[in-house]
Design a protein around this motif. Structure first.
Motif, PDB file in Angstrom:
ATOM      1  N   HIS A   1       0.840  -1.200   0.000  1.00 31.96           N
ATOM      2  CA  HIS A   1       0.000   0.000   0.000  1.00 31.96           C
ATOM      3  C   HIS A   1       0.878   1.254   0.000  1.00 31.96           C
ATOM      4  O   HIS A   1       2.088   1.166   0.158  1.00 31.96           O
ATOM      5  CB  HIS A   1      -0.945  -0.035   1.206  1.00 31.96           C
ATOM      6  CG  HIS A   1      -1.876  -1.198   1.149  1.00 31.96           C
ATOM      7  ND1 HIS A   1      -1.500  -2.459   1.551  1.00 31.96           N
ATOM      8  CD2 HIS A   1      -3.144  -1.308   0.685  1.00 31.96           C
ATOM      9  CE1 HIS A   1      -2.503  -3.298   1.350  1.00 31.96           C
ATOM     10  NE2 HIS A   1      -3.516  -2.624   0.827  1.00 31.96           N
ATOM     11  N   ARG A   2       0.222   2.398  -0.154  1.00 38.27           N
ATOM     12  CA  ARG A   2       0.949   3.678  -0.200  1.00 38.27           C
ATOM     13  C   ARG A   2       0.823   4.397   1.134  1.00 38.27           C
ATOM     14  O   ARG A   2       0.190   5.453   1.222  1.00 38.27           O
ATOM     15  CB  ARG A   2       0.401   4.546  -1.325  1.00 38.27           C
ATOM     16  CG  ARG A   2       0.694   3.998  -2.685  1.00 38.27           C
ATOM     17  CD  ARG A   2       0.259   4.971  -3.759  1.00 38.27           C
ATOM     18  NE  ARG A   2      -0.043   4.228  -4.961  1.00 38.27           N
ATOM     19  CZ  ARG A   2      -1.171   4.289  -5.625  1.00 38.27           C
ATOM     20  NH1 ARG A   2      -2.136   5.077  -5.206  1.00 38.27           N
ATOM     21  NH2 ARG A   2      -1.359   3.580  -6.708  1.00 38.27           N
ATOM     22  N   GLY A   3       1.344   3.795   2.166  1.00 39.58           N
ATOM     23  CA  GLY A   3       1.309   4.417   3.487  1.00 39.58           C
ATOM     24  C   GLY A   3       0.235   3.835   4.385  1.00 39.58           C
ATOM     25  O   GLY A   3      -0.558   2.979   3.992  1.00 39.58           O
ATOM     26  N   LYS A   4       0.231   4.329   5.619  1.00 36.71           N
ATOM     27  CA  LYS A   4      -0.669   3.809   6.648  1.00 36.71           C
ATOM     28  C   LYS A   4      -2.141   4.032   6.310  1.00 36.71           C
ATOM     29  O   LYS A   4      -2.979   3.167   6.526  1.00 36.71           O
ATOM     30  CB  LYS A   4      -0.357   4.472   7.996  1.00 36.71           C
ATOM     31  CG  LYS A   4       1.021   4.203   8.508  1.00 36.71           C
ATOM     32  CD  LYS A   4       1.321   5.119   9.679  1.00 36.71           C
ATOM     33  CE  LYS A   4       2.798   5.208   9.960  1.00 36.71           C
ATOM     34  NZ  LYS A   4       3.593   5.591   8.800  1.00 36.71           N
TER      35      LYS A   4
ATOM     36  N   ALA B   1      -7.367   1.810   5.024  1.00 38.73           N
ATOM     37  CA  ALA B   1      -8.580   1.881   4.204  1.00 38.73           C
ATOM     38  C   ALA B   1      -8.812   0.571   3.453  1.00 38.73           C
ATOM     39  O   ALA B   1      -9.949   0.172   3.200  1.00 38.73           O
ATOM     40  CB  ALA B   1      -8.483   3.045   3.222  1.00 38.73           C
ATOM     41  N   SER B   2      -7.724  -0.107   3.126  1.00 39.80           N
ATOM     42  CA  SER B   2      -7.793  -1.326   2.325  1.00 39.80           C
ATOM     43  C   SER B   2      -8.170  -2.570   3.134  1.00 39.80           C
ATOM     44  O   SER B   2      -8.759  -3.505   2.596  1.00 39.80           O
ATOM     45  CB  SER B   2      -6.419  -1.537   1.671  1.00 39.80           C
ATOM     46  OG  SER B   2      -6.303  -2.803   1.121  1.00 39.80           O
ATOM     47  N   ILE B   3      -7.846  -2.588   4.412  1.00 35.93           N
ATOM     48  CA  ILE B   3      -8.025  -3.804   5.223  1.00 35.93           C
ATOM     49  C   ILE B   3      -9.457  -4.343   5.191  1.00 35.93           C
ATOM     50  O   ILE B   3      -9.666  -5.505   4.840  1.00 35.93           O
ATOM     51  CB  ILE B   3      -7.533  -3.584   6.677  1.00 35.93           C
ATOM     52  CG1 ILE B   3      -6.009  -3.447   6.690  1.00 35.93           C
ATOM     53  CG2 ILE B   3      -7.975  -4.732   7.582  1.00 35.93           C
ATOM     54  CD1 ILE B   3      -5.438  -2.974   8.024  1.00 35.93           C
ATOM     55  N   PRO B   4     -10.480  -3.543   5.531  1.00 35.43           N
ATOM     56  CA  PRO B   4     -11.828  -4.131   5.531  1.00 35.43           C
ATOM     57  C   PRO B   4     -12.294  -4.562   4.151  1.00 35.43           C
ATOM     58  O   PRO B   4     -12.995  -5.565   4.010  1.00 35.43           O
ATOM     59  CB  PRO B   4     -12.718  -3.017   6.094  1.00 35.43           C
ATOM     60  CG  PRO B   4     -11.893  -1.791   6.134  1.00 35.43           C
ATOM     61  CD  PRO B   4     -10.459  -2.172   6.004  1.00 35.43           C
ATOM     62  N   LYS B   5     -11.865  -3.839   3.121  1.00 32.23           N
ATOM     63  CA  LYS B   5     -12.263  -4.201   1.750  1.00 32.23           C
ATOM     64  C   LYS B   5     -11.626  -5.516   1.337  1.00 32.23           C
ATOM     65  O   LYS B   5     -12.301  -6.428   0.851  1.00 32.23           O
ATOM     66  CB  LYS B   5     -11.856  -3.099   0.772  1.00 32.23           C
ATOM     67  CG  LYS B   5     -12.559  -1.792   0.999  1.00 32.23           C
ATOM     68  CD  LYS B   5     -11.987  -0.723   0.086  1.00 32.23           C
ATOM     69  CE  LYS B   5     -12.488   0.645   0.503  1.00 32.23           C
ATOM     70  NZ  LYS B   5     -11.755   1.722  -0.136  1.00 32.23           N
TER      71      LYS B   5
END
Length: 196
Positions: free
Chosen positions: A40-43, A48-52
């Motif tokens: 990913h591009r940073g924290k 934001a990506s984890i739940p998706k």
């Protein structure tokens, strides 16, 4: 092992580190078949990506490892927040590891790996010295590593040093590196979830 281990990382330097360490930790593993790294591009992008990703993942036998730098956060609160983001999967299928304080602490915990990567270190760079004895406490590990190596780029440094990191956690002064290694070994040894 059925299913893959999917690593969610916040930056390319961690992804490069995993690609150097995992084949030595698990020599039989093949990337894409046994493990996958999603960078990913940073924290903010990672979180934001984890739940998706975890909520919509199409391969139920896969398990996840989330790696995020602590960067001075409250470790317990940060881990609880990440766990909540990953709540679509059972606790046993998601390993969360907080890197204290940042990836460079893992490298400073194994100065022999740094020495092997760059050829030599300044005389003051000893593992038992005050500054390197407990690298997870450093709030400026990236700056310290840059001073030691003379290499400004995080990805370049990671790609040079990571192939030399010991896979035995007892050989690294970073407790968070040891927690990562032992955690992934436990995850791999545990039964994978049944595919539906």
């Amino acid at each position: 092992m059925s299913g893959r281990i999917v690593f969610l990382t916040e930056e390319p330097s961690m992804s490069g580190t995993l690609r150097a360490v995992l084949p030595r930790l698990f020599p039989h593993w093949v990337e894409e078949e046994h493990w996958l790294v999603l960078t990913h591009r940073g924290k903010t992008s990672l979180e934001a990506s984890i739940p998706k990703k975890i909520g919509h993942w199409q391969r139920p036998a896969d398990r996840f490892v989330i790696l995020r730098d602590n960067d001075g956060s409250d470790c317990k609160r940060l881990k609880a927040r990440l766990r909540a983001l990953a709540s679509a999967r059972p606790f046993s299928e998601v390993l969360i590891r907080i890197v204290c304080q940042e990836l460079e602490s893992w490298f400073l915990g194994d100065l022999e790996a740094v020495r092997s990567a760059i050829g030599r270190l300044p005389a003051h760079a000893r593992q038992d010295s005050r500054i390197f004895r407990d690298p997870d406490r450093l709030t400026n590990a990236a700056d310290e590593l840059k001073k030691l190596t003379g290499t400004p780029g995080k990805v370049v440094r990671a790609e040079a040093i990571a192939p030399h990191l010991q896979t035995d956690p007892a050989q690294n002064r970073s407790a968070s590196y040891g927690a990562f290694i032992t955690g992934i070994q436990r995850l791999v040894a545990s039964p994978a979830p049944a595919a539906s």
